[in-house]
Design an enzyme around this catalytic site. Structure first.
Site, PDB file in Angstrom:
ATOM      1  N   ARG A  58       0.826  -1.210   0.000  1.00  0.00           N
ATOM      2  CA  ARG A  58       0.000   0.000   0.000  1.00  0.00           C
ATOM      3  C   ARG A  58       0.860   1.260   0.000  1.00  0.00           C
ATOM      4  NH1 ARG A  58      -3.571  -0.233   4.957  1.00  0.00           N
ATOM      5  NH2 ARG A  58      -1.667  -1.171   5.714  1.00  0.00           N
TER       6      ARG A  58
ATOM      7  N   ASN B 259      -6.273  -2.517   2.055  1.00  0.00           N
ATOM      8  CA  ASN B 259      -6.278  -3.967   2.166  1.00  0.00           C
ATOM      9  C   ASN B 259      -7.714  -4.456   2.238  1.00  0.00           C
ATOM     10  OD1 ASN B 259      -3.487  -4.298   2.214  1.00  0.00           O
ATOM     11  ND2 ASN B 259      -3.370  -4.283   4.441  1.00  0.00           N
TER      12      ASN B 259
END
Length: 90
Positions: free
Chosen positions: A18, A36
């Protein structure tokens, strides 16, 4: 301008994916978010120029080095509410 939702599968959680994706999006001038999913996948919505979106998808197959991307599902979406930045969503 284009808006695309990406669902990225493979070893993409707990490897800095990320943070890496956010840095790439900011470098390319894209807006949106990355997060996520409970399934172990990563979801990203990217808004910007079509060629820049294609660049981040191409980069996503190769990096970051600890990740192992097995699949990227890309679906064009109607541009959601005005998004003027890129961020990691919890």
């Amino acid at each position: 301008m284009q808006a695309v939702k990406l669902t990225i599968s493979g070893k993409v959680q707990k490897v800095g994916y990320r943070n890496w994706f956010e840095a790439q999006a900011l470098e390319l001038g894209l807006n949106g978010y990355v997060r996520n999913l409970p399934t172990g996948q990563v979801e990203a919505v990217v808004v910007g120029e079509k060629d820049k979106i294609q660049m981040i998808i191409q980069r996503s197959w190769k990096e970051p080095s600890l990740a192992n991307v097995e699949n990227i599902e890309s679906v064009e979406i109607a541009t959601p509410q005005i998004i003027d930045d890129f961020k990691i969503v919890k």
